[in-house]
Design a protein around this motif. Sequence first.
Motif, mmCIF file in Angstrom:
data_model
loop_
_atom_site.group_PDB
_atom_site.id
_atom_site.type_symbol
_atom_site.label_atom_id
_atom_site.label_comp_id
_atom_site.label_asym_id
_atom_site.label_seq_id
_atom_site.Cartn_x
_atom_site.Cartn_y
_atom_site.Cartn_z
ATOM 1 N N GLU A 18 0.605 -1.316 0.025
ATOM 2 C CA GLU A 18 0.082 -0.073 0.023
ATOM 3 C C GLU A 18 0.880 1.229 0.122
ATOM 4 O O GLU A 18 1.957 1.213 0.042
ATOM 5 C CB GLU A 18 -0.908 -0.337 1.263
ATOM 6 C CG GLU A 18 -1.693 -1.259 1.237
ATOM 7 C CD GLU A 18 -3.011 -1.262 0.114
ATOM 8 O OE1 GLU A 18 -3.141 -0.131 -0.661
ATOM 9 O OE2 GLU A 18 -3.752 -2.125 -0.129
ATOM 10 N N VAL A 19 0.148 2.348 -0.019
ATOM 11 C CA VAL A 19 1.134 3.614 0.255
ATOM 12 C C VAL A 19 1.426 4.026 1.511
ATOM 13 O O VAL A 19 0.546 4.114 2.296
ATOM 14 C CB VAL A 19 0.004 4.949 -0.524
ATOM 15 C CG1 VAL A 19 0.756 6.236 -0.492
ATOM 16 C CG2 VAL A 19 -0.495 4.625 -1.901
ATOM 17 N N TRP A 20 2.706 4.462 1.636
ATOM 18 C CA TRP A 20 3.347 4.857 2.787
ATOM 19 C C TRP A 20 3.969 6.193 2.600
ATOM 20 O O TRP A 20 4.012 6.526 1.582
ATOM 21 C CB TRP A 20 4.334 3.886 3.415
ATOM 22 C CG TRP A 20 3.807 2.374 3.808
ATOM 23 C CD1 TRP A 20 3.191 1.573 3.010
ATOM 24 C CD2 TRP A 20 3.898 2.163 5.117
ATOM 25 N NE1 TRP A 20 2.890 0.498 3.818
ATOM 26 C CE2 TRP A 20 3.232 0.968 5.300
ATOM 27 C CE3 TRP A 20 4.198 2.814 6.257
ATOM 28 C CZ2 TRP A 20 3.073 0.033 6.457
ATOM 29 C CZ3 TRP A 20 4.037 1.827 7.597
ATOM 30 C CH2 TRP A 20 3.504 0.531 7.293
ATOM 31 N N ARG A 21 3.968 7.136 3.666
ATOM 32 C CA ARG A 21 4.820 8.200 3.658
ATOM 33 C C ARG A 21 5.778 8.192 4.956
ATOM 34 O O ARG A 21 5.693 7.577 6.048
ATOM 35 C CB ARG A 21 3.902 9.431 3.527
ATOM 36 C CG ARG A 21 3.129 9.847 4.639
ATOM 37 C CD ARG A 21 2.344 11.204 4.221
ATOM 38 N NE ARG A 21 2.107 11.715 5.717
ATOM 39 C CZ ARG A 21 1.292 12.659 5.746
ATOM 40 N NH1 ARG A 21 0.649 13.296 4.824
ATOM 41 N NH2 ARG A 21 0.771 12.900 6.903
ATOM 42 N N THR A 22 6.647 9.277 4.681
ATOM 43 C CA THR A 22 7.582 9.504 5.651
ATOM 44 C C THR A 22 7.797 11.025 5.814
ATOM 45 O O THR A 22 8.191 11.603 4.708
ATOM 46 C CB THR A 22 8.913 8.705 5.957
ATOM 47 O OG1 THR A 22 9.695 9.149 7.144
ATOM 48 C CG2 THR A 22 9.811 8.906 4.882
ATOM 49 N N ASP A 23 8.092 11.516 7.052
ATOM 50 C CA ASP A 23 8.584 12.764 7.185
ATOM 51 C C ASP A 23 10.095 12.704 7.457
ATOM 52 O O ASP A 23 10.724 13.784 7.863
ATOM 53 C CB ASP A 23 7.903 13.569 8.267
ATOM 54 C CG ASP A 23 7.955 13.024 9.903
ATOM 55 O OD1 ASP A 23 8.702 11.997 9.890
ATOM 56 O OD2 ASP A 23 7.465 13.476 10.630
ATOM 57 N N GLY A 24 10.777 11.738 7.451
ATOM 58 C CA GLY A 24 12.162 11.396 7.690
ATOM 59 C C GLY A 24 12.612 10.957 9.219
ATOM 60 O O GLY A 24 13.501 10.818 9.622
ATOM 61 N N THR A 25 11.347 10.708 9.855
ATOM 62 C CA THR A 25 11.679 10.154 11.296
ATOM 63 C C THR A 25 10.762 8.813 11.368
ATOM 64 O O THR A 25 9.984 8.603 10.845
ATOM 65 C CB THR A 25 11.153 11.153 12.346
ATOM 66 O OG1 THR A 25 9.634 11.129 12.167
ATOM 67 C CG2 THR A 25 11.639 12.568 12.171
ATOM 68 N N PRO A 26 11.345 8.049 12.293
ATOM 69 C CA PRO A 26 10.834 6.705 12.578
ATOM 70 C C PRO A 26 8.984 7.052 12.877
ATOM 71 O O PRO A 26 8.462 6.269 12.173
ATOM 72 C CB PRO A 26 11.354 6.167 13.832
ATOM 73 C CG PRO A 26 12.899 6.788 13.560
ATOM 74 C CD PRO A 26 12.538 8.065 13.174
ATOM 75 N N LEU A 27 8.806 7.800 13.864
ATOM 76 C CA LEU A 27 7.416 7.927 14.099
ATOM 77 C C LEU A 27 6.582 8.619 12.892
ATOM 78 O O LEU A 27 5.331 8.267 13.056
ATOM 79 C CB LEU A 27 7.348 9.172 15.496
ATOM 80 C CG LEU A 27 7.779 8.189 16.725
ATOM 81 C CD1 LEU A 27 7.712 9.172 17.899
ATOM 82 C CD2 LEU A 27 6.901 7.238 17.132
ATOM 83 N N GLY A 28 7.257 9.517 12.071
ATOM 84 C CA GLY A 28 6.526 9.876 11.031
ATOM 85 C C GLY A 28 6.436 9.060 9.806
ATOM 86 O O GLY A 28 6.163 9.386 8.506
ATOM 87 N N THR A 29 6.925 7.793 9.727
ATOM 88 C CA THR A 29 6.757 6.763 8.762
ATOM 89 C C THR A 29 5.657 5.989 9.064
ATOM 90 O O THR A 29 5.598 5.186 9.748
ATOM 91 C CB THR A 29 8.220 5.893 8.801
ATOM 92 O OG1 THR A 29 9.234 6.856 8.671
ATOM 93 C CG2 THR A 29 8.180 5.008 7.499
ATOM 94 N N VAL A 30 4.380 6.222 8.105
ATOM 95 C CA VAL A 30 3.046 5.646 8.276
ATOM 96 C C VAL A 30 2.372 5.262 7.129
ATOM 97 O O VAL A 30 2.851 5.682 5.997
ATOM 98 C CB VAL A 30 2.320 6.617 9.040
ATOM 99 C CG1 VAL A 30 2.942 6.832 10.490
ATOM 100 C CG2 VAL A 30 1.904 7.786 8.276
ATOM 101 N N LEU A 31 1.663 4.222 7.221
ATOM 102 C CA LEU A 31 0.702 3.907 6.416
ATOM 103 C C LEU A 31 -0.279 4.818 6.009
ATOM 104 O O LEU A 31 -0.901 5.371 6.758
ATOM 105 C CB LEU A 31 -0.159 2.331 6.747
ATOM 106 C CG LEU A 31 -1.129 2.078 5.661
ATOM 107 C CD1 LEU A 31 -0.727 1.398 4.579
ATOM 108 C CD2 LEU A 31 -1.976 1.058 6.423
ATOM 109 N N VAL A 32 -0.421 5.370 4.712
ATOM 110 C CA VAL A 32 -1.332 6.434 4.389
ATOM 111 C C VAL A 32 -2.771 5.906 4.232
ATOM 112 O O VAL A 32 -3.803 6.349 4.915
ATOM 113 C CB VAL A 32 -1.058 6.957 3.031
ATOM 114 C CG1 VAL A 32 -2.257 8.101 2.533
ATOM 115 C CG2 VAL A 32 0.351 7.844 3.016
ATOM 116 N N LYS A 33 -2.960 4.638 3.654
ATOM 117 C CA LYS A 33 -4.217 4.185 3.326
ATOM 118 C C LYS A 33 -4.212 2.660 2.948
ATOM 119 O O LYS A 33 -3.514 2.501 2.248
ATOM 120 C CB LYS A 33 -4.849 5.215 2.446
ATOM 121 C CG LYS A 33 -6.450 4.657 2.050
ATOM 122 C CD LYS A 33 -7.452 4.790 3.223
ATOM 123 C CE LYS A 33 -8.889 4.612 2.541
ATOM 124 N NZ LYS A 33 -10.046 4.518 3.623
#
Length: 173
Positions: free
Chosen positions: A134-149
Amino acid sequence: MNGYVYFIAVDVYFPANFNLNPPQSGYINAELWRTDGTSGGTTKVKEINPGTTGLTADAFPFSTTNFLVFNNKLYFTATDGTNGMELWVSDGTSANTIMLKNIDTAGDGSPSNLYAHNGFVYFSADDNAANGREVWRTDGTPLGTVLVKDINPGGPNSSPSNFTSLDATHLLF
């Protein structure tokens, strides 16, 4: 990035009497390096998978979709030998070269199609659980690396790829 070119270099070691029959130990170690164009300025960034396969051809397919510079950080895929193929980030120093998230804790998350859009890096990955690829995104941090949907709920993959920006707020894939 920051005056350096980043690349993968491979060390291969086989004993002097190496023979395929019977098989003997040797190693192939591909790791992340950087250079400023001089011999003295060419260094290994980090030993991600020490003494083993490091960033193998399978682990790092030398694709521009798996090697992205965004906001002075290098995003790439690698395996450390403990976790599978996952998303990593580096600012060019060993201390700040880290795995962002172990997306598939039972295997390879296999992030691919890295694409910068609207302050984030989007990518496709497989958590090998209820969501699939699926689509994921990150802001460059471990906590900010998440499944989008979970676009295709219940396990089947939606297999997003070919990310492109329609405009500043809309991402197509």
